[in-house]
Write a protein that holds these residues in place. Structure first.
Motif: not given
Length: 292
Positions: A55-60
């Motif tokens: 869902h978030t699709r971000f690096e971290g």
């Protein structure tokens, strides 16, 4: 093999993913003597984390964390997402001995929160409360998406033996779709027929054909998922350096050593008196070189 398998409908009304985990979870869960109800909940968080990463699709790093005072004292699940690397998931809980009960009883008198920590330090971290409503973690996550993201979402999580599985279906913003709210409601009804047994035993493509036989959809390339702790002696050394030499020397004087056990995997890191001294001598040498 552990996999996260995303999918999307051709009319752009919804997207989602399956997660299938059959390697590594049992080993991590066996690090602690969980009662069955607690073990089941920790296992479900392992299935939930890759779905949240979809869902978030971000690096971290994404953290799902609960702190309470009664049955479960602490519950932490994490997923780390890096471009070109497998998703890495770990989870653990601290609980009172010999406890049982419903989902709401296990998480009574506490707060469940979702924290997003981008790898890019220039981006701010975010935190949101997850409502402890309903009868399951699935329903809590559905409530989070409805309240915090304004995105109707259906979540299913299951764990049995060494196998863990999850499913998420999420409506996309209507202004970006070629369909209507009625189309979404139809898909949600179809997805709602998915049983725990089906989720645990059938392949994702088989389930998609079974659930959405008359719909146009695509499965995307699967992404590997590792169930593994990210602790290391290097990381523990940095932790000790952050405590400072005086504090570490005090621990060594009292105990004859410094011993740190990872909360997630149970790995034992032991620093003898000479190990601790060498650690700070090395740091002092590096700082001296930097000054020159």
């Amino acid at each position: 093999m552990n996999l996260l398998i995303p999918f999307k409908f051709d009319n752009h009304i919804a997207h989602g993913a399956f997660v299938v985990i059959d390697t590594g979870a049992a080993e991590m869960l066996d690090m602690r003597a969980y009662d069955p109800a607690v073990r089941g909940l920790v296992a479900q968080t392992m299935a939930a984390m890759p779905l949240l990463a979809t869902h978030t699709r971000f690096e971290g790093r994404i953290n799902l964390q609960f702190q309470g005072e009664r049955a479960i004292k602490l519950l932490v699940a994490q997923v780390v997402q890096r471009e070109g690397a497998p998703l890495t998931v770990r989870a653990m809980a601290k609980a009172a001995p010999q406890i049982d009960g419903s989902y709401a009883e296990l998480l009574s008198d506490g707060v469940l929160a979702l924290m997003l920590e981008p790898a890019d330090d220039a981006q701010p971290s975010r935190q949101a409360m997850v409502p402890i409503d309903g009868d399951s973690l699935s329903e809590s996550l559905e409530g989070y998406f409805a309240q915090s993201e304004q995105l109707p979402t259906l979540v299913r999580l299951a764990a049995e033996g060494d196998r863990i599985a999850g499913f998420m279906l999420q409506r996309l913003p209507l202004e970006h779709t070629k369909a209507t709210e009625e189309v979404w409601e139809h898909l949600a009804i179809l997805a709602g027929t998915l049983s725990t047994n089906e989720l645990l035993t059938a392949e994702p493509e088989t389930l998609m054909r079974r659930l959405f036989a008359n719909e146009d959809w695509q499965l995307y390339e699967a992404q590997p998922v590792n169930i593994a702790c990210r602790c290391s002696r290097e990381g523990i050394s940095l932790l000790l350096l952050s405590l400072g030499r005086d504090e570490v020397d005090k621990i060594v004087a009292e105990q004859g050593k410094v011993e740190i056990i990872c909360e997630f995997c149970g790995r034992d890191y032991v620093y003898s008196r000479s190990d601790a001294a060498t650690l700070f001598v090395a740091e002092g040498s590096e700082q001296s070189q930097l000054k020159h």
